[in-house]
Design a protein around this motif. Sequence first.
Motif, PDB file in Angstrom:
ATOM      1  N   ILE A  91      -2.389  39.330 127.110  1.00 53.26           N
ATOM      2  CA  ILE A  91      -1.641  40.128 127.808  1.00 53.26           C
ATOM      3  C   ILE A  91      -2.404  41.006 128.697  1.00 53.26           C
ATOM      4  CG2 ILE A  91       0.176  41.793 128.026  1.00 53.26           C
ATOM      5  CD1 ILE A  91       1.263  40.708 125.365  1.00 53.26           C
ATOM      6  N   GLU A  92      -2.196  40.761 130.139  1.00 50.85           N
ATOM      7  CA  GLU A  92      -3.001  41.710 131.060  1.00 50.85           C
ATOM      8  C   GLU A  92      -1.952  42.380 132.002  1.00 50.85           C
ATOM      9  OE1 GLU A  92      -5.678  39.813 133.516  1.00 50.85           O
ATOM     10  OE2 GLU A  92      -6.322  38.269 132.025  1.00 50.85           O
ATOM     11  N   ILE A  93      -2.150  43.892 131.832  1.00 48.76           N
ATOM     12  CA  ILE A  93      -1.235  44.698 132.743  1.00 48.76           C
ATOM     13  C   ILE A  93      -2.195  45.526 133.752  1.00 48.76           C
ATOM     14  CG2 ILE A  93       0.279  46.836 132.485  1.00 48.76           C
ATOM     15  CD1 ILE A  93       0.923  45.762 129.493  1.00 48.76           C
ATOM     16  N   GLY A  94      -1.845  45.350 135.154  1.00 54.42           N
ATOM     17  CA  GLY A  94      -2.619  46.048 136.007  1.00 54.42           C
ATOM     18  C   GLY A  94      -2.474  47.646 136.287  1.00 54.42           C
ATOM     19  N   ASP A  95      -3.408  48.178 137.129  1.00 54.67           N
ATOM     20  CA  ASP A  95      -3.410  49.644 137.415  1.00 54.67           C
ATOM     21  C   ASP A  95      -2.192  50.128 137.679  1.00 54.67           C
ATOM     22  OD1 ASP A  95      -5.979  49.180 136.760  1.00 54.67           O
ATOM     23  OD2 ASP A  95      -6.604  49.298 138.909  1.00 54.67           O
ATOM     24  N   TYR A  96      -1.689  51.297 137.332  1.00 56.11           N
ATOM     25  CA  TYR A  96      -0.499  51.900 137.697  1.00 56.11           C
ATOM     26  C   TYR A  96       0.826  51.363 137.285  1.00 56.11           C
ATOM     27  CZ  TYR A  96      -4.130  54.548 140.392  1.00 56.11           C
ATOM     28  OH  TYR A  96      -5.440  55.037 140.777  1.00 56.11           O
ATOM     29  N   THR A  97       0.800  50.490 136.537  1.00 57.67           N
ATOM     30  CA  THR A  97       2.014  49.625 136.349  1.00 57.67           C
ATOM     31  C   THR A  97       2.714  50.722 135.118  1.00 57.67           C
ATOM     32  OG1 THR A  97       1.655  47.593 136.934  1.00 57.67           O
ATOM     33  CG2 THR A  97       2.960  47.744 135.026  1.00 57.67           C
ATOM     34  N   LEU A  98       4.024  50.551 135.301  1.00 53.51           N
ATOM     35  CA  LEU A  98       4.950  51.392 134.506  1.00 53.51           C
ATOM     36  C   LEU A  98       5.923  50.398 133.614  1.00 53.51           C
ATOM     37  CD1 LEU A  98       6.335  53.881 137.001  1.00 53.51           C
ATOM     38  CD2 LEU A  98       4.373  54.229 135.549  1.00 53.51           C
ATOM     39  N   LEU A  99       5.921  50.681 132.151  1.00 55.59           N
ATOM     40  CA  LEU A  99       6.737  49.905 131.598  1.00 55.59           C
ATOM     41  C   LEU A  99       7.737  50.846 130.699  1.00 55.59           C
ATOM     42  CD1 LEU A  99       4.588  47.717 131.575  1.00 55.59           C
ATOM     43  CD2 LEU A  99       5.011  46.919 129.451  1.00 55.59           C
ATOM     44  N   GLY A 100       9.065  50.518 131.023  1.00 54.17           N
ATOM     45  CA  GLY A 100      10.158  51.224 130.393  1.00 54.17           C
ATOM     46  C   GLY A 100      10.161  51.263 128.949  1.00 54.17           C
ATOM     47  N   PRO A 101      11.112  52.161 128.369  1.00 55.01           N
ATOM     48  CA  PRO A 101      11.151  52.001 126.713  1.00 55.01           C
ATOM     49  C   PRO A 101      11.694  50.712 126.502  1.00 55.01           C
ATOM     50  CG  PRO A 101      12.858  53.505 127.447  1.00 55.01           C
ATOM     51  CD  PRO A 101      12.005  53.167 128.611  1.00 55.01           C
ATOM     52  N   GLY A 102      11.207  50.234 125.147  1.00 55.52           N
ATOM     53  CA  GLY A 102      11.787  48.930 124.753  1.00 55.52           C
ATOM     54  C   GLY A 102      11.424  47.563 125.364  1.00 55.52           C
ATOM     55  N   VAL A 103      10.423  47.475 126.281  1.00 53.91           N
ATOM     56  CA  VAL A 103       9.914  46.428 126.781  1.00 53.91           C
ATOM     57  C   VAL A 103       9.267  45.469 125.818  1.00 53.91           C
ATOM     58  CG1 VAL A 103       8.526  45.305 128.605  1.00 53.91           C
ATOM     59  CG2 VAL A 103       9.789  47.322 129.141  1.00 53.91           C
ATOM     60  N   ASN A 104       9.679  44.146 125.913  1.00 56.51           N
ATOM     61  CA  ASN A 104       8.958  43.373 124.801  1.00 56.51           C
ATOM     62  C   ASN A 104       8.216  42.061 125.890  1.00 56.51           C
ATOM     63  OD1 ASN A 104      10.236  42.825 121.850  1.00 56.51           O
ATOM     64  ND2 ASN A 104      11.565  43.763 123.395  1.00 56.51           N
ATOM     65  N   VAL A 105       7.041  42.228 125.689  1.00 56.96           N
ATOM     66  CA  VAL A 105       5.951  41.174 126.126  1.00 56.96           C
ATOM     67  C   VAL A 105       5.622  39.939 125.281  1.00 56.96           C
ATOM     68  CG1 VAL A 105       4.053  40.793 127.732  1.00 56.96           C
ATOM     69  CG2 VAL A 105       5.508  42.880 127.963  1.00 56.96           C
ATOM     70  N   ILE A 106       6.240  38.831 125.547  1.00 59.94           N
ATOM     71  CA  ILE A 106       5.951  37.691 124.720  1.00 59.94           C
ATOM     72  C   ILE A 106       5.118  36.479 124.990  1.00 59.94           C
ATOM     73  CG2 ILE A 106       7.235  36.131 123.167  1.00 59.94           C
ATOM     74  CD1 ILE A 106       9.714  37.838 123.550  1.00 59.94           C
ATOM     75  N   CYS A 107       3.955  36.496 124.000  1.00 60.80           N
ATOM     76  CA  CYS A 107       3.019  35.319 124.325  1.00 60.80           C
ATOM     77  C   CYS A 107       3.606  34.293 123.136  1.00 60.80           C
ATOM     78  CB  CYS A 107       1.846  35.477 124.068  1.00 60.80           C
ATOM     79  SG  CYS A 107       1.079  36.716 125.388  1.00 60.80           S
ATOM     80  N   ALA A 108       3.995  34.428 122.131  1.00 58.99           N
ATOM     81  CA  ALA A 108       4.308  33.573 121.150  1.00 58.99           C
ATOM     82  C   ALA A 108       5.514  32.849 121.466  1.00 58.99           C
ATOM     83  CB  ALA A 108       4.455  34.148 119.752  1.00 58.99           C
ATOM     84  N   ASN A 109       5.465  31.611 120.895  1.00 54.65           N
ATOM     85  CA  ASN A 109       6.857  30.699 121.332  1.00 54.65           C
ATOM     86  C   ASN A 109       6.734  29.124 120.167  1.00 54.65           C
ATOM     87  OD1 ASN A 109       9.054  29.696 122.544  1.00 54.65           O
ATOM     88  ND2 ASN A 109       7.955  29.288 124.849  1.00 54.65           N
ATOM     89  N   HIS A 110       7.761  28.747 120.398  1.00 54.38           N
ATOM     90  CA  HIS A 110       8.024  27.342 119.367  1.00 54.38           C
ATOM     91  C   HIS A 110       8.426  26.407 120.156  1.00 54.38           C
ATOM     92  CE1 HIS A 110       7.483  30.615 115.999  1.00 54.38           C
ATOM     93  NE2 HIS A 110       8.215  31.077 116.376  1.00 54.38           N
ATOM     94  N   PRO A 111       8.217  25.167 119.823  1.00 60.18           N
ATOM     95  CA  PRO A 111       8.791  23.994 120.432  1.00 60.18           C
ATOM     96  C   PRO A 111      10.266  23.995 120.373  1.00 60.18           C
ATOM     97  CG  PRO A 111       6.906  23.226 119.098  1.00 60.18           C
ATOM     98  CD  PRO A 111       7.269  24.833 118.715  1.00 60.18           C
ATOM     99  N   VAL A 112      10.963  23.524 121.383  1.00 62.73           N
ATOM    100  CA  VAL A 112      12.465  23.449 121.418  1.00 62.73           C
ATOM    101  C   VAL A 112      13.098  22.469 120.437  1.00 62.73           C
ATOM    102  CG1 VAL A 112      14.579  23.096 122.692  1.00 62.73           C
ATOM    103  CG2 VAL A 112      12.726  24.538 123.706  1.00 62.73           C
ATOM    104  N   SER A 113      12.302  21.264 120.655  1.00 57.29           N
ATOM    105  CA  SER A 113      12.730  20.051 119.818  1.00 57.29           C
ATOM    106  C   SER A 113      12.610  20.379 118.389  1.00 57.29           C
ATOM    107  CB  SER A 113      11.880  18.794 120.330  1.00 57.29           C
ATOM    108  OG  SER A 113      12.095  18.048 119.260  1.00 57.29           O
ATOM    109  N   THR A 114      13.595  20.086 117.522  1.00 57.66           N
ATOM    110  CA  THR A 114      13.492  20.543 116.219  1.00 57.66           C
ATOM    111  C   THR A 114      12.580  19.595 115.570  1.00 57.66           C
ATOM    112  OG1 THR A 114      16.118  20.972 116.210  1.00 57.66           O
ATOM    113  CG2 THR A 114      15.040  20.615 114.068  1.00 57.66           C
ATOM    114  N   ARG A 115      12.424  18.412 115.768  1.00 55.60           N
ATOM    115  CA  ARG A 115      11.354  17.443 115.286  1.00 55.60           C
ATOM    116  C   ARG A 115       9.967  18.000 115.362  1.00 55.60           C
ATOM    117  NH1 ARG A 115      11.330  11.502 116.343  1.00 55.60           N
ATOM    118  NH2 ARG A 115      13.576  11.640 115.675  1.00 55.60           N
ATOM    119  N   GLU A 116       9.510  18.543 116.605  1.00 50.59           N
ATOM    120  CA  GLU A 116       8.463  19.297 116.756  1.00 50.59           C
ATOM    121  C   GLU A 116       8.174  20.673 116.350  1.00 50.59           C
ATOM    122  OE1 GLU A 116       5.935  17.672 118.153  1.00 50.59           O
ATOM    123  OE2 GLU A 116       7.131  15.941 118.510  1.00 50.59           O
TER     124      GLU A 116
END
Length: 210
Positions: A93-118
């Motif tokens: 996760i990279e965040i640049g200079d002077y960037t503001l994140l408000g409360p409760g922001v979620n930054v998500i890299c993790a995921n799962h396959p949509v297909s149930t069999r996968e």
Amino acid sequence: MSNETWSVKGPLELNDGTWGELFSKCANLLYEINNLHPSKHEEKEELLNKLFGEIGEGTEVLLPFYCNIGSNIKIGKNAFINNNCNFLDTDTIEIGDYTLLGPGVNVICANHPVSTRERIRPIDDEIDDGKYTYIDEKGNYDDSIEYTFVNTKQPVKIGKRCWIGANTIILPGVTIGDNVVIGAGSIVTKDVPNNKIVAGSPARIIRDND
């Protein structure tokens, strides 16, 4: 490493030695950080430098703050992370200079396959041979076999001088350009070019940010 070329079975903090160590180190540092007295400014700065891969001069992180790994996070100078933000940083996760994140922001890299069999696969790799013999023609799984889930990951990048509104969710693989404003409560599912204002679920471009 891209989402398409990386997958790991099961809870990362439990089933893999390297990932388990990273999760444990992060959890211990977060416990210390999130339980600091508000007056302990120097101790907080020292712990944040241990937690993050990079944190620029003048950047402020309000507590509580949550993440998975910590060392995958790189934040530029004079940025501001409001309280209750949560970074699932199984990728970078990279965040640049002077960037503001408000409360409760979620930054998500993790995921799962949509297909149930996968997504739901046998723990035993000998059974998990790619032929799906444990699933019948109606899609029912053989309940005599023990299963787990598959994790995937993609990086997230947020540019310079952005403002990410409260309770925004940024999904895996998204790149947000410079000078972007994201409306509060938005779900960002795809890349955002420079100099745009976006909002909604899913987030859409509202207008240019002059």
